[in-house]
Design an enzyme around this catalytic site. Structure first.
Site, PDB file in Angstrom:
ATOM      1  N   LYS B  97      52.918 -48.848  99.829  1.00 12.26           N
ATOM      2  CA  LYS B  97      52.060 -48.073 100.738  1.00 12.26           C
ATOM      3  C   LYS B  97      50.848 -47.553  99.963  1.00 12.26           C
ATOM      4  CE  LYS B  97      52.454 -44.208 104.068  1.00 12.26           C
ATOM      5  NZ  LYS B  97      53.382 -43.198 104.630  1.00 12.26           N
ATOM      6  N   SER B 172      53.962 -43.120 109.703  1.00 12.53           N
ATOM      7  CA  SER B 172      52.708 -43.550 109.127  1.00 12.53           C
ATOM      8  C   SER B 172      52.796 -44.778 108.231  1.00 12.53           C
ATOM      9  CB  SER B 172      52.099 -42.406 108.316  1.00 12.53           C
ATOM     10  OG  SER B 172      52.909 -42.122 107.190  1.00 12.53           O
ATOM     11  N   SER B 196      58.117 -40.955 108.670  1.00 17.20           N
ATOM     12  CA  SER B 196      57.173 -42.049 108.409  1.00 17.20           C
ATOM     13  C   SER B 196      57.776 -43.299 107.784  1.00 17.20           C
ATOM     14  CB  SER B 196      56.022 -41.557 107.528  1.00 17.20           C
ATOM     15  OG  SER B 196      55.122 -40.788 108.301  1.00 17.20           O
TER      16      SER B 196
END
Lengths: 96, 504
Positions: B97, B172, B196
């Protein structure tokens, strides 16, 4: 829990966040509506409850104060928007 | 296989390589093929990069594809297979990420503010995965500064759900989830502040783990809400999840919230069955308004767990769950407003400099560098922490946090794990909730209490509703990762939901 535009502008000032006039009004509506949803918490009796700041019961963590290698000034300044002779350039902080 | 068609050598070699290299292999399967030298690390990395070229134009999971880092990783991984020091992650293609620092590789956090930021160091988790021999092929898309539930808040572009390209992958960490689900990589790292990792894992039919607060070091993770943030893996199988977790856990002197305890052997924990384990289904997580398809899938999944010998404890109720969402949306924005104060346009990141003084420059930097959701949360947090409101909001929320934690502690005296949906709905359509912050916040309603309490939770595929994935979440008490992985693995031995591939 309706906020005023003045309150929104004051919070933006505290957060050093520039907002356009349109932003201020949109933010006022959205924040007011979100704060409305928070009101449910006021109905809970928490008078004898201690707050939880962190969930892991760790205390202050210290290490030996030894000197070791760090980043070079070049590494750090590589991301600076306006580096100058080994410094970060900013506008004057102290005014006359 | 005597009747297999035999063609010219090169053709049949390609045929078998393709068979050996389905994009949906698990880490365990890839590792066996690499160990037996049926595939080279270069074959596996090339296949991952090729897959990205083929599907990422539609999925858009990646912000940066790191071919150079991948070829360096391949060379190191090949050497480790030669000298006998390969680990289960050696030579495995992975995605990170874009809020975890990677030395020399842009780390944008999905924000204009960090669009050109190139960290001079690696996050601890990146360092550890490199030490284990992973081959990093890219950095994944995310909601700006990890604030969002659909990846539509990325400053660059939205990511699409591989199961239905018109729908969101969740957020997210939507880029990380979509990268694994579309067969671009075998695993990815995400971060989880309010769901997330678990909500997108559910939306993309993957295993996703939010470890106990403090278990995985956060040095090098761009801070959002420091009392809630944790890093964890996305994988196809729960067994893979154990492998990635093993590589990233453990004490780190550079993170003062890191737990100094001894690390268990997570893969070993999978070997025990789940007979006699007590599972609770808290009634607040099965409200009358729950999507009927989601409720049905969960009921069937719980039936499977019962069939494996688990016992269902009825009558578990967690009434404070109703207060978790407002509690979270006070604590997380408050901490975010403090953490994001560092973006002043001076030391790194985007910088506006058309103002007549320093304060104007700073205000313009933040006005132009941050997107709408980040601004909303900075404003909310600044308000909640401001003079006259601190007691009514932040302090009140921290007290309610204590109530939510205690209630879960009591439930874990009766249950070894709680079973819930990972989200109240199947993946929603792109654009569906983007203009309604409260509807968007509600999609994390089942994942948020876990972060508030600091406990671990594992999401895994539980089934489908009209071709759309439904995730099951298993919550446990602090440091119960072994139990959660053991339940998840037993479920995957009895089901094949995790082996389904999206229609890409």
């Amino acid at each position: 829990m309706a906020l005023t535009q003045e309150e929104v502008s004051h919070i933006a000032k505290l957060a050093r966040l520039g907002l356009s006039a349109e932003d201020v009004e949109r933010m006022r509506e959205q924040l007011s509506s979100i704060l409305e949803h928070f009101q449910v918490l006021q109905g809970l009796d928490t008078s004898d409850i201690l707050p939880t700041a962190y969930v892991v019961p760790l205390h202050s963590v210290l290490r030996e104060d030894l000197s070791e290698d760090s980043f070079s000034p070049e590494d750090i300044l590589a991301n600076a928007p306006r580096p100058e002779e080994g410094y970060f350039r900013v506008q004057a902080v102290l005014e006359e | 296989m005597p009747h297999a068609p035999r063609r010219a050598t090169s053709g049949s070699r390609r045929y078998w390589k393709n068979r050996l290299l389905s994009p949906y292999l698990t880490i365990g399967e890839l590792h066996l093929r690499l160990k037996r030298r049926e595939l080279s690390c270069a074959d596996v990395a090339q296949a991952a990069l090729e897959r990205i070229r083929t599907v990422d134009g539609r999925v858009r999971a990646f912000l940066t594809v790191t071919e150079e880092a991948a070829s360096r990783g391949v060379a190191q991984a090949e050497a480790r297979f030669r000298d006998g020091t390969a680990t289960p992650l050696t030579g495995i293609p992975a995605a990170i990420k874009d809020n975890m620092c990677t030395r020399g590789i842009r780390t944008s956090c999905g924000s204009r503010m960090l669009e050109d930021f190139v960290p001079p160091y690696n996050a601890t988790v990146v360092e550890r995965l490199q030490a284990a021999g992973m081959v990093m092929v890219g950095k994944t898309n995310m909601d700006e500064f990890a604030m969002g539930s659909s990846t539509e808040n990325s400053a660059f572009f939205p990511t699409h759900n591989p199961w239905d390209l018109k729908r969101v992958p969740g957020g997210s960490s939507g880029g990380s989830a979509a990268a694994v689900a579309s067969g671009e990589v075998a695993f990815a790292l995400g971060s989880d502040t309010g769901g997330s990792i678990r909500q997108p894992a559910g939306f993309c039919s993957l295993a996703g783990l939010k470890p106990t607060y403090g278990l995985v070091p956060r040095y090098g993770l761009v801070a959002f809400a420091s009392s809630l943030d944790q890093i964890g893996p996305f994988t196809r199988s729960v067994a893979d999840c154990a492998l990635v977790l093993q590589a990233i856990v453990g004490h780190d002197l550079r993170d003062s919230t890191s737990i100094p305890d001894q690390v268990p052997d997570y893969s070993r924990a999978l070997q025990t069955d789940i007979k006699g384990l007590r599972l609770g289904m808290p009634i607040e997580y099965f409200p009358p308004g729950l999507e009927p398809g989601v409720a049905d899938v969960l009921k069937q999944a719980i039936g499977v767990l019962e069939g494996l010998g688990a016992r269902v404890e009825w009558g578990i109720s967690l009434p404070s769950t109703l207060y978790a969402l407002p509690t979270y949306y006070i604590i997380a924005p408050s901490e975010c407003s403090a953490n994001l104060a560092r973006y002043d346009g001076v030391k790194y990141g985007f910088s506006a400099h058309g103002g007549s003084n320093m304060w104007e420059d700073m205000e313009q930097t933040r006005q132009q560098g941050f997107g709408p959701e980040v601004k909303r949360r900075i404003m909310l947090g600044t308000y909640a922490l401001s003079a006259g409101y601190y007691d009514a909001y932040y302090l009140k929320a921290q007290k309610v946090r204590t109530l939510i934690r205690r209630e879960l502690e009591v439930a874990f005296e009766r249950c070894d794990a709680l079973v819930t949906p990972s989200s109240p709905t199947v993946p929603f359509r792109l654009g569906e909730k983007v203009d309604d912050p409260i509807q968007m916040y509600l999609s994390d309603i089942f994942t948020i209490p876990v972060n508030i309490a600091g406990i671990p939770a594992l999401t895994l595929p539980a089934g489908f509703v009209e071709g759309l994935p439904v995730g099951m979440q298993l919550m446990g008490k602090g440091l119960s990762e072994e139990t959660l992985l053991r339940i998840g693995h037993a479920f995957q031995e009895a089901t094949d939901w995790h082996q389904q591939a999206p229609p890409l």
